[in-house]
Design a protein around this motif. Structure first.
Motif, mmCIF file in Angstrom:
data_model
loop_
_atom_site.group_PDB
_atom_site.id
_atom_site.type_symbol
_atom_site.label_atom_id
_atom_site.label_comp_id
_atom_site.label_asym_id
_atom_site.label_seq_id
_atom_site.Cartn_x
_atom_site.Cartn_y
_atom_site.Cartn_z
ATOM 1 N N MET A 276 70.778 58.780 -44.470
ATOM 2 C CA MET A 276 70.672 57.381 -44.087
ATOM 3 C C MET A 276 71.637 56.514 -44.902
ATOM 4 S SD MET A 276 68.629 57.324 -41.576
ATOM 5 C CE MET A 276 68.640 55.532 -41.432
ATOM 6 N N LEU A 277 71.795 56.810 -46.187
ATOM 7 C CA LEU A 277 72.727 56.038 -47.002
ATOM 8 C C LEU A 277 74.162 56.224 -46.526
ATOM 9 C CD1 LEU A 277 71.154 56.612 -50.528
ATOM 10 C CD2 LEU A 277 71.324 54.422 -49.328
ATOM 11 N N ASP A 278 74.508 57.436 -46.090
ATOM 12 C CA ASP A 278 75.839 57.656 -45.506
ATOM 13 C C ASP A 278 76.007 56.835 -44.226
ATOM 14 O OD1 ASP A 278 76.369 59.440 -47.528
ATOM 15 O OD2 ASP A 278 76.081 61.241 -46.306
ATOM 16 N N PHE A 279 74.960 56.785 -43.430
ATOM 17 C CA PHE A 279 74.990 55.999 -42.191
ATOM 18 C C PHE A 279 75.189 54.516 -42.491
ATOM 19 C CE2 PHE A 279 72.282 53.476 -39.239
ATOM 20 C CZ PHE A 279 73.030 53.624 -38.083
ATOM 21 N N PHE A 280 74.447 54.009 -43.462
ATOM 22 C CA PHE A 280 74.581 52.595 -43.806
ATOM 23 C C PHE A 280 75.945 52.302 -44.433
ATOM 24 C CE2 PHE A 280 69.773 52.811 -44.133
ATOM 25 C CZ PHE A 280 69.558 52.125 -42.943
ATOM 26 N N ALA A 281 76.501 53.261 -45.169
ATOM 27 C CA ALA A 281 77.839 53.062 -45.736
ATOM 28 C C ALA A 281 78.863 52.852 -44.629
ATOM 29 C CB ALA A 281 78.230 54.264 -46.594
ATOM 30 N N ASP A 282 78.756 53.640 -43.552
ATOM 31 C CA ASP A 282 79.666 53.468 -42.420
ATOM 32 C C ASP A 282 79.531 52.070 -41.823
ATOM 33 O OD1 ASP A 282 80.308 56.091 -42.863
ATOM 34 O OD2 ASP A 282 79.468 56.865 -40.995
ATOM 35 N N LEU A 283 78.285 51.618 -41.643
ATOM 36 C CA LEU A 283 78.059 50.282 -41.083
ATOM 37 C C LEU A 283 78.639 49.206 -41.992
ATOM 38 C CD1 LEU A 283 74.330 50.505 -39.836
ATOM 39 C CD2 LEU A 283 76.412 50.829 -38.487
ATOM 40 N N ASP A 284 78.400 49.325 -43.289
ATOM 41 C CA ASP A 284 78.880 48.319 -44.237
ATOM 42 C C ASP A 284 80.403 48.274 -44.263
ATOM 43 O OD1 ASP A 284 76.264 47.786 -44.858
ATOM 44 O OD2 ASP A 284 76.288 48.770 -46.816
ATOM 45 N N ALA A 285 81.031 49.456 -44.283
ATOM 46 C CA ALA A 285 82.486 49.496 -44.349
ATOM 47 C C ALA A 285 83.106 48.850 -43.114
ATOM 48 C CB ALA A 285 82.961 50.946 -44.490
ATOM 49 N N ARG A 286 82.570 49.152 -41.951
ATOM 50 C CA ARG A 286 83.124 48.596 -40.713
ATOM 51 C C ARG A 286 82.898 47.091 -40.618
ATOM 52 N NH1 ARG A 286 81.231 53.871 -38.482
ATOM 53 N NH2 ARG A 286 83.128 55.014 -37.910
ATOM 54 N N ALA A 287 81.804 46.613 -41.213
ATOM 55 C CA ALA A 287 81.504 45.182 -41.166
ATOM 56 C C ALA A 287 82.170 44.409 -42.298
ATOM 57 C CB ALA A 287 79.988 44.964 -41.221
ATOM 58 N N GLY A 288 82.765 45.119 -43.263
ATOM 59 C CA GLY A 288 83.372 44.442 -44.409
ATOM 60 C C GLY A 288 82.355 43.929 -45.412
ATOM 61 N N TRP A 289 81.164 44.528 -45.421
ATOM 62 C CA TRP A 289 80.130 44.117 -46.368
ATOM 63 C C TRP A 289 80.332 44.762 -47.731
ATOM 64 C CZ3 TRP A 289 74.587 44.396 -43.795
ATOM 65 C CH2 TRP A 289 74.527 43.476 -42.729
ATOM 66 N N VAL A 290 79.621 44.225 -48.713
ATOM 67 C CA VAL A 290 79.507 44.821 -50.038
ATOM 68 C C VAL A 290 78.172 45.548 -50.122
ATOM 69 C CG1 VAL A 290 79.326 44.370 -52.512
ATOM 70 C CG2 VAL A 290 80.937 43.047 -51.107
ATOM 71 N N MET A 330 78.155 61.534 -52.870
ATOM 72 C CA MET A 330 77.866 60.556 -51.833
ATOM 73 C C MET A 330 79.042 59.609 -51.627
ATOM 74 S SD MET A 330 74.781 57.755 -51.662
ATOM 75 C CE MET A 330 73.531 59.032 -51.825
ATOM 76 N N LEU A 331 79.593 59.104 -52.732
ATOM 77 C CA LEU A 331 80.753 58.229 -52.621
ATOM 78 C C LEU A 331 81.932 58.970 -52.002
ATOM 79 C CD1 LEU A 331 80.556 56.511 -56.139
ATOM 80 C CD2 LEU A 331 79.787 55.563 -53.958
ATOM 81 N N ASP A 332 82.074 60.227 -52.361
ATOM 82 C CA ASP A 332 83.192 61.012 -51.848
ATOM 83 C C ASP A 332 83.079 61.246 -50.346
ATOM 84 O OD1 ASP A 332 85.628 62.525 -52.357
ATOM 85 O OD2 ASP A 332 84.437 64.308 -51.912
ATOM 86 N N ALA A 335 84.439 58.197 -48.850
ATOM 87 C CA ALA A 335 85.873 58.059 -49.121
ATOM 88 C C ALA A 335 86.696 59.000 -48.243
ATOM 89 C CB ALA A 335 86.156 58.316 -50.590
ATOM 90 N N GLN A 336 86.175 60.207 -48.010
ATOM 91 C CA GLN A 336 86.905 61.160 -47.177
ATOM 92 C C GLN A 336 87.071 60.647 -45.750
ATOM 93 O OE1 GLN A 336 85.981 65.415 -47.445
ATOM 94 N NE2 GLN A 336 84.795 64.980 -49.292
ATOM 95 N N LYS A 337 86.176 59.803 -45.295
ATOM 96 C CA LYS A 337 86.256 59.233 -43.946
ATOM 97 C C LYS A 337 86.984 57.891 -43.943
ATOM 98 C CE LYS A 337 81.763 59.328 -43.490
ATOM 99 N NZ LYS A 337 80.395 59.171 -42.915
ATOM 100 N N ASP A 338 87.488 57.467 -45.100
ATOM 101 C CA ASP A 338 88.075 56.129 -45.243
ATOM 102 C C ASP A 338 87.064 55.047 -44.873
ATOM 103 O OD1 ASP A 338 90.599 56.979 -46.136
ATOM 104 O OD2 ASP A 338 91.269 57.341 -44.083
ATOM 105 N N LEU A 339 85.807 55.304 -45.214
ATOM 106 C CA LEU A 339 84.737 54.347 -44.927
ATOM 107 C C LEU A 339 83.893 54.089 -46.184
ATOM 108 C CD1 LEU A 339 83.521 55.488 -41.373
ATOM 109 C CD2 LEU A 339 84.698 53.357 -41.955
ATOM 110 N N LEU A 340 84.575 53.997 -47.316
ATOM 111 C CA LEU A 340 83.879 53.638 -48.546
ATOM 112 C C LEU A 340 83.885 52.122 -48.675
ATOM 113 C CD1 LEU A 340 82.539 54.544 -51.225
ATOM 114 C CD2 LEU A 340 84.818 54.489 -52.261
ATOM 115 N N PRO A 341 82.713 51.482 -48.534
ATOM 116 C CA PRO A 341 82.694 50.013 -48.642
ATOM 117 C C PRO A 341 82.862 49.558 -50.085
ATOM 118 C CG PRO A 341 80.465 50.863 -48.390
ATOM 119 C CD PRO A 341 81.385 52.050 -48.280
ATOM 120 N N LYS A 342 83.166 48.279 -50.267
ATOM 121 C CA LYS A 342 83.044 47.694 -51.605
ATOM 122 C C LYS A 342 81.638 48.022 -52.111
ATOM 123 C CE LYS A 342 85.965 43.593 -50.870
ATOM 124 N NZ LYS A 342 85.925 42.109 -50.810
ATOM 125 N N THR A 343 81.547 48.464 -53.358
ATOM 126 C CA THR A 343 80.262 48.958 -53.860
ATOM 127 C C THR A 343 80.031 48.468 -55.284
ATOM 128 O OG1 THR A 343 80.438 50.960 -52.482
ATOM 129 C CG2 THR A 343 78.897 51.029 -54.317
#
Length: 464
Positions: A276-290, A330-332, A335-343
């Motif tokens: 679920m955290l990976d899923f939310f990371a994708d959402l945050d990265a695409r939305a430009g959230w922190v 988890m961060l990696d 990052a491998q998907k180029d979807l690591l949001p500001k964290t």
């Protein structure tokens, strides 16, 4: 005694604070303030209601000093609770609550030159009650007096955000934005409680959620809904983590079992949380959230207290589990998907200061300054020593000048003095370094750095 130069023990520190930090507005990007109270401009009859209702920091100190529960969370009168609190104030010298209490009398009430204790209890009660009952000292007034430019509350995906809609229509001077806190979506350790939360999500969205794809789609739509209300941050409490996540097929199987109220194995609980955290990371990265990770709380260890009073009542403590390697994985994955949001990474155990500060450096990617933030001293660490250690660790292993500054993480509308407390401590540290030659004794160099940490960095980083 809290004076204008409290904590500022060098000429450089005094100049840094008074000229570069003191007057700047506050951006409180993580709090637990009640948006309904803000929307209603809640009024308080007395300082006991403002100080003691729901403040687990004070309750914890009161219990430690032999105060019975009825004077903390119980049915004692407001004045009885206030007197119980005031009577132990002299016992709290060197506890951060002693400083915070007197800072909160100074601002917003303007009470200075008084040490709170039994002999001054009546004077403080009368003076604060007169202000609170004046009709111009509600929640919104306090936020204005404290110079709060923006505050983010902490909101569940199943919340309607109705209070935020009302606040936006009032335009009273402080922006109030929601923050997305989906912890309950991944908490399969107790499937009965989790299913009750899913039922609440179904009620809010008017949708049945029988399977994992529908669950994920619903949460993605709630994420969009929060964004429409100005949300720019997510927040996640991490109390367990595994080195592995799950495939969609494995996650779907576990989801189905949980919906049927089957017990989920502890490792599967942790791996589903990762999924679920990976899923939310994708959402945050695409939305430009922190994204914010609060790591290391041991919640509700006192079963009797939990059964009697519920969570968030002052019985949590610091955990000591190891998480560097699984967190890095988890961060990696993102990052491998180029979807690591500001964290922003916050630790609760002080032994982990260097771990998180160093881990942030492993995932900086040059896209923006300070993309990975070692977060402010939090909860048990948001006191003088904790803040100084955070500043020192970030200075040695990262870049202090890019830090996005302090937050309250509080349910109290008086806790904005913690921003002042942090700013004073920051100026104390830098002023001492200037005085002894560790950093240049140049106000035109260090002063703007103080202003950036106090205010400018947060405004730029969060894109408020």
């Amino acid at each position: 005694m809290i004076t204008d130069d409290f904590l500022l023990d060098t000429p450089q520190a005094r100049t840094l604070f008074h000229e570069y930090a003191e007057a700047l507005p506050l951006i409180d990007y993580h709090s637990h303030l009640d948006p309904v109270a803000i929307a209603d401009n809640k009024q308080f009859d007395n300082i006991a209601q403002l100080w003691l209702d729901g403040d687990h920091y004070k309750w914890r100190a009161m219990r430690t000093n032999g105060i019975a529960e009825r004077y903390c969370s119980g049915d004692a009168t407001d004045r009885e609770k206030y007197d119980a609190w005031v009577n132990i104030i002299p016992r709290l010298i060197r506890n951060p609550l002693y400083h915070w209490t007197h800072l909160e009398l100074r601002r917003p009430f303007g009470i200075t030159g008084i040490l709170l204790g039994p002999d001054t209890a009546d004077e403080v009660w009368d003076r604060t009650s007169a202000l609170l009952q004046s009709g111009s000292f509600g929640v919104q007034d306090i936020l204005r007096i404290m110079n709060v430019e923006l505050v983010c509350t902490t909101d569940d995906p199943a919340d309607t955000l109705e209070a935020h809609t009302r606040i936006a229509q009032q335009n009273f001077g402080t922006r109030v934005l929601p923050a997305f806190r989906p912890d309950k979506s991944r908490a399969l350790g107790n499937t009965r409680v989790w299913n009750s939360w899913v039922a609440r999500l179904e009620q809010t969205t008017q949708r049945d959620i029988p399977d994992l794809p529908t669950f994920l789609q619903t949460l993605a739509e709630r994420h969009d809904f929060f964004a429409q209300h100005g949300c720019k941050l997510s927040d996640h409490s991490i109390e367990m983590v595994d080195e592995e996540s799950l495939s969609p097929e494995e996650a779907a199987r576990i989801f189905t079992a949980a919906r049927q109220n089957q017990a989920i194995a502890p490792r599967d609980v942790a791996r589903f949380s990762n999924f679920m955290l990976d899923f939310f990371a994708d959402l945050d990265a695409r939305a430009g959230w922190v994204r914010q990770f609060h790591i290391g709380a041991l919640r509700n260890p006192n079963t009797k207290a939990m059964d009697m009073l519920g969570p968030d009542t002052g019985f949590d403590c610091i955990d000591d589990f190891c998480y560097a390697r699984p967190l890095a994985k988890m961060l990696d994955r993102s990052a491998q998907k180029d979807l690591l949001p500001k964290t922003i990474l916050y630790n609760l155990n002080p032994r982990d200061n260097s771990v998180l500060a160093a881990l942030c450096g492993s995932f900086q990617d040059g896209i923006c300054p300070g993309k990975m933030q070692y977060g402010a001293a939090w909860w048990f660490l948001d006191q003088m020593d904790g803040m100084i250690q955070h500043i020192e660790t970030l200075s040695q292993l990262g870049t202090l000048s890019r830090f996005v500054g302090m937050l309250t993480d509080s349910r109290s509308f008086l806790s904005y003095t913690r921003h002042e407390y942090f700013r004073r401590i920051l100026c104390r540290v830098l002023g001492r370094d200037m005085a002894v030659g560790l950093i240049p004794d140049k106000l035109d160099l260090i002063g703007p750095m103080v202003s950036d940490i106090s205010y400018n960095n947060a405004k730029e980083y969060f894109q408020f």
